[in-house]
Design an enzyme around this catalytic site. Sequence first.
Site: not given
Length: 347
Positions: A194, A290, A322
Amino acid sequence: MMLCYRMFMAMWMAMCLVPIATISPNSVLIRSVSPDDIVVYIPNHIIVYRDGRYEKLVGCDTTPAGVDPSSGVQSKDVVISPDAPLSARLYIPKPQNRLVKKLPLLFFYHGGGFICGTAAEPSTHNFLNLIAAESNAMIVSVDYRTVPDNRIPTAYEDSWEAIKWAAQHVDGNGPESWINEYADLGHVFFAGDSSGANIAHQMAIRVGSENMGGSINLEGIILLHPFFWGTTPVGSEDPNSDFIEYVEMLWTFDYPETSGLDDPFLNPAMDPKLSNLGGSKVLVYVAELDDLRTRGWYYKYILDQSGWKGKINVIEDKGVGHVYFLSDPSLESARAMRTNVSTFINT
């Protein structure tokens, strides 16, 4: 869940207050008059109160370093700079996994929107135990400072300091014995999930743009569900999605001085140094469910178009969201991801 409480400048708080009409259901700022009222709420990240207190909503739990009983991986925490302060958690596989004395060196940057998480967060720690064991690699998990106490670009600067710190060990006489003994600075990789993947990308740009005197050789980067965005929707992105407002709110909270969603820190397509990306190979993972999925695919397109001479591969996992691999490491797709990471590092 343990909640983290800290204080930050009250003056900045006033800058965050905007009319309620501008806020979407997924990102809420509220005008208030009581010290206990909420002035900033970013779901899954942080609540800020008028009196300056804040609560981080995830990533505050910690687990100690030591020997992982299931993998035999050893870890320990080290101080990189006491003044910052800046530290890292180091990982080495158990001795019987060390087929050679020197191991590939992987720098890892945790996610959390630049707000949440630490190198000691349990899901990150467990994930890196698995990566160290299965990839037979040494890992430097950088515990960079986070927002709101330290807004961007602090996370990038801390991450760069960690790389320079490791580079001091090129002749085997640096300050950390594990790096001197085990790390092969000729086989270095950057990785993150991320926002940590965003950092890994930025560090590779910096390595490719600055002269490090041959102290480390960056071979490639691994971007797991990278946090990138931009003003113009790409691919299947919905220009009316609430997620756009969510990203904008998160990013401006992280980086009040940003130029916006097309800031090169957030949108690699706007970075004139993109073709300078260090390393010769890139592995990107995206997830079907995601909201950041399309940006991972777009990263391949812009990197290919930039003139960069390396090879990039994007893998999409179906039916997952995610950073699912942190919470569900036993899933077949998570196992396959770790196998591909190992192959990427060792071939």
